[in-house]
Design an enzyme around this catalytic site. Structure first.
Site, PDB file in Angstrom:
ATOM      1  N   HIS A 149      95.308  54.868  -5.555  1.00 48.53           N
ATOM      2  CA  HIS A 149      95.253  56.026  -6.447  1.00 48.53           C
ATOM      3  C   HIS A 149      94.011  55.914  -7.326  1.00 48.53           C
ATOM      4  CE1 HIS A 149      99.576  57.398  -6.152  1.00 48.53           C
ATOM      5  NE2 HIS A 149      99.688  56.165  -5.667  1.00 48.53           N
ATOM      6  N   GLY A 166     106.570  49.954  -6.839  1.00 55.24           N
ATOM      7  CA  GLY A 166     106.436  51.395  -7.003  1.00 55.24           C
ATOM      8  C   GLY A 166     105.914  52.124  -5.783  1.00 55.24           C
ATOM      9  N   GLN A 167     105.741  51.408  -4.658  1.00 53.57           N
ATOM     10  CA  GLN A 167     105.228  52.076  -3.456  1.00 53.57           C
ATOM     11  C   GLN A 167     106.287  53.028  -2.894  1.00 53.57           C
ATOM     12  OE1 GLN A 167     103.953  49.410  -0.291  1.00 53.57           O
ATOM     13  NE2 GLN A 167     102.790  51.030   0.732  1.00 53.57           N
ATOM     14  N   THR A 168     105.882  54.248  -2.629  1.00 54.01           N
ATOM     15  CA  THR A 168     106.805  55.227  -2.043  1.00 54.01           C
ATOM     16  C   THR A 168     106.340  55.709  -0.676  1.00 54.01           C
ATOM     17  OG1 THR A 168     105.726  57.085  -3.177  1.00 54.01           O
ATOM     18  CG2 THR A 168     107.601  56.056  -4.293  1.00 54.01           C
ATOM     19  N   VAL A 169     105.041  55.619  -0.401  1.00 55.57           N
ATOM     20  CA  VAL A 169     104.518  55.952   0.934  1.00 55.57           C
ATOM     21  C   VAL A 169     103.968  54.658   1.520  1.00 55.57           C
ATOM     22  CG1 VAL A 169     102.826  57.261   2.243  1.00 55.57           C
ATOM     23  CG2 VAL A 169     104.013  58.350   0.323  1.00 55.57           C
ATOM     24  N   HIS A 228      97.209  52.937   0.531  1.00 51.56           N
ATOM     25  CA  HIS A 228      96.373  53.897  -0.199  1.00 51.56           C
ATOM     26  C   HIS A 228      96.149  53.406  -1.620  1.00 51.56           C
ATOM     27  CE1 HIS A 228     100.552  54.930  -1.021  1.00 51.56           C
ATOM     28  NE2 HIS A 228     100.112  55.344  -2.198  1.00 51.56           N
TER      29      HIS A 228
HETATM   30  P1  AMP Z   1     102.817  55.472  -4.007  1.00 48.61           P
HETATM   31  O1  AMP Z   1     104.020  55.709  -4.858  1.00 48.61           O
HETATM   32  O2  AMP Z   1     101.775  54.611  -4.623  1.00 48.61           O
HETATM   33  O3  AMP Z   1     103.217  55.036  -2.609  1.00 48.61           O
HETATM   34  O4  AMP Z   1     102.110  56.905  -3.916  1.00 48.61           O
HETATM   35  C1  AMP Z   1     102.428  57.870  -2.992  1.00 48.61           C
HETATM   36  C2  AMP Z   1     101.768  59.148  -3.469  1.00 48.61           C
HETATM   37  O5  AMP Z   1     101.650  60.030  -2.360  1.00 48.61           O
HETATM   38  C3  AMP Z   1     102.524  59.916  -4.555  1.00 48.61           C
HETATM   39  O6  AMP Z   1     101.732  59.966  -5.742  1.00 48.61           O
HETATM   40  C4  AMP Z   1     102.745  61.301  -3.949  1.00 48.61           C
HETATM   41  O7  AMP Z   1     102.545  62.343  -4.870  1.00 48.61           O
HETATM   42  C5  AMP Z   1     101.707  61.333  -2.839  1.00 48.61           C
HETATM   43  N1  AMP Z   1     102.052  62.155  -1.699  1.00 48.61           N
HETATM   44  C6  AMP Z   1     103.204  62.128  -0.979  1.00 48.61           C
HETATM   45  N2  AMP Z   1     103.149  63.042   0.013  1.00 48.61           N
HETATM   46  C7  AMP Z   1     101.927  63.647  -0.072  1.00 48.61           C
HETATM   47  C8  AMP Z   1     101.270  64.678   0.657  1.00 48.61           C
HETATM   48  N3  AMP Z   1     101.865  65.268   1.701  1.00 48.61           N
HETATM   49  N4  AMP Z   1     100.023  65.031   0.288  1.00 48.61           N
HETATM   50  C9  AMP Z   1      99.438  64.439  -0.766  1.00 48.61           C
HETATM   51  N5  AMP Z   1      99.995  63.461  -1.504  1.00 48.61           N
HETATM   52  C10 AMP Z   1     101.229  63.082  -1.163  1.00 48.61           C
END
Ligand code: AMP
Ligand code: ZN
Length: 138
Positions: A101, A92-95, A99
């Site tokens: 949550h 589920g990682q998107t960034v 980090h």
């Molecule tokens: P994950 O899916 O665990 O990698 O979480 C990435 C999270 O980053 C998601 O919940 C997004 O809402 C959050 N996110 C992406 N871009 C930004 C941003 N510019 N500022 C704050 N949160 C962000």
């Protein structure tokens, strides 16, 4: 890393709503806010995932997470709080900048993680554990 959104937040090249920072970590509001008070704790240095952390970085994220989690509890009085951290797309990682949550939880908030238990026999647990133990640093 030039193309990384969280590196840009750390460098203040794009704006975020910051909550807390120390030498190694930055905590800021998740833009999506699954529930009010949803915070991300990121390393300031670029590290793609948990595997890339050294011990000092891992400790710093844990310390910051515990500190911010208590503040979220006191600010929002959630019924619970989930700590969620994804490594790799299937998880589920998107960034792809490490980090954690911190997600305040409430009954019936719609947040779901299915947990398809297999309940294997004890011998399987022993075999799985042995594979992991053999690869731990001494
Ligand atoms: P994950 O899916 O665990 O990698 O979480 C990435 C999270 O980053 C998601 O919940 C997004 O809402 C959050 N996110 C992406 N871009 C930004 C941003 N510019 N500022 C704050 N949160 C962000
Ligand atoms: Zn980055």
């Amino acid at each position: 890393m030039t193309d990384c959104v969280f590196c840009k937040i750390v460098a203040k090249q794009i704006s975020a709503t910051n909550v807390h920072e120390d030498e190694l970590t930055l905590a800021f509001m998740d833009i999506g806010q699954v529930n009010p008070g949803h915070v991300l704790v990121a390393l300031k240095a670029h590290a793609e995932n948990l595997y890339a952390l050294d011990e000092t970085q891992a400790a710093a994220v844990a310390r910051c997470s515990a500190r911010v989690a208590r503040a979220i509890r006191d600010a929002f009085s959630p019924a619970g709080l989930s700590v969620y951290q994804a490594n790799g797309e299937p998880a589920g990682q998107t960034v792809f900048h490490y980090h954690v949550h911190l997600l305040p939880r409430h009954a019936g908030d719609g947040m779901e993680l299915t947990w398809p238990v297999k309940n294997p026999p004890r011998e399987k647990l022993e075999a799985y554990a042995a594979r992991i133990r053999a690869r731990l640093p001494r």
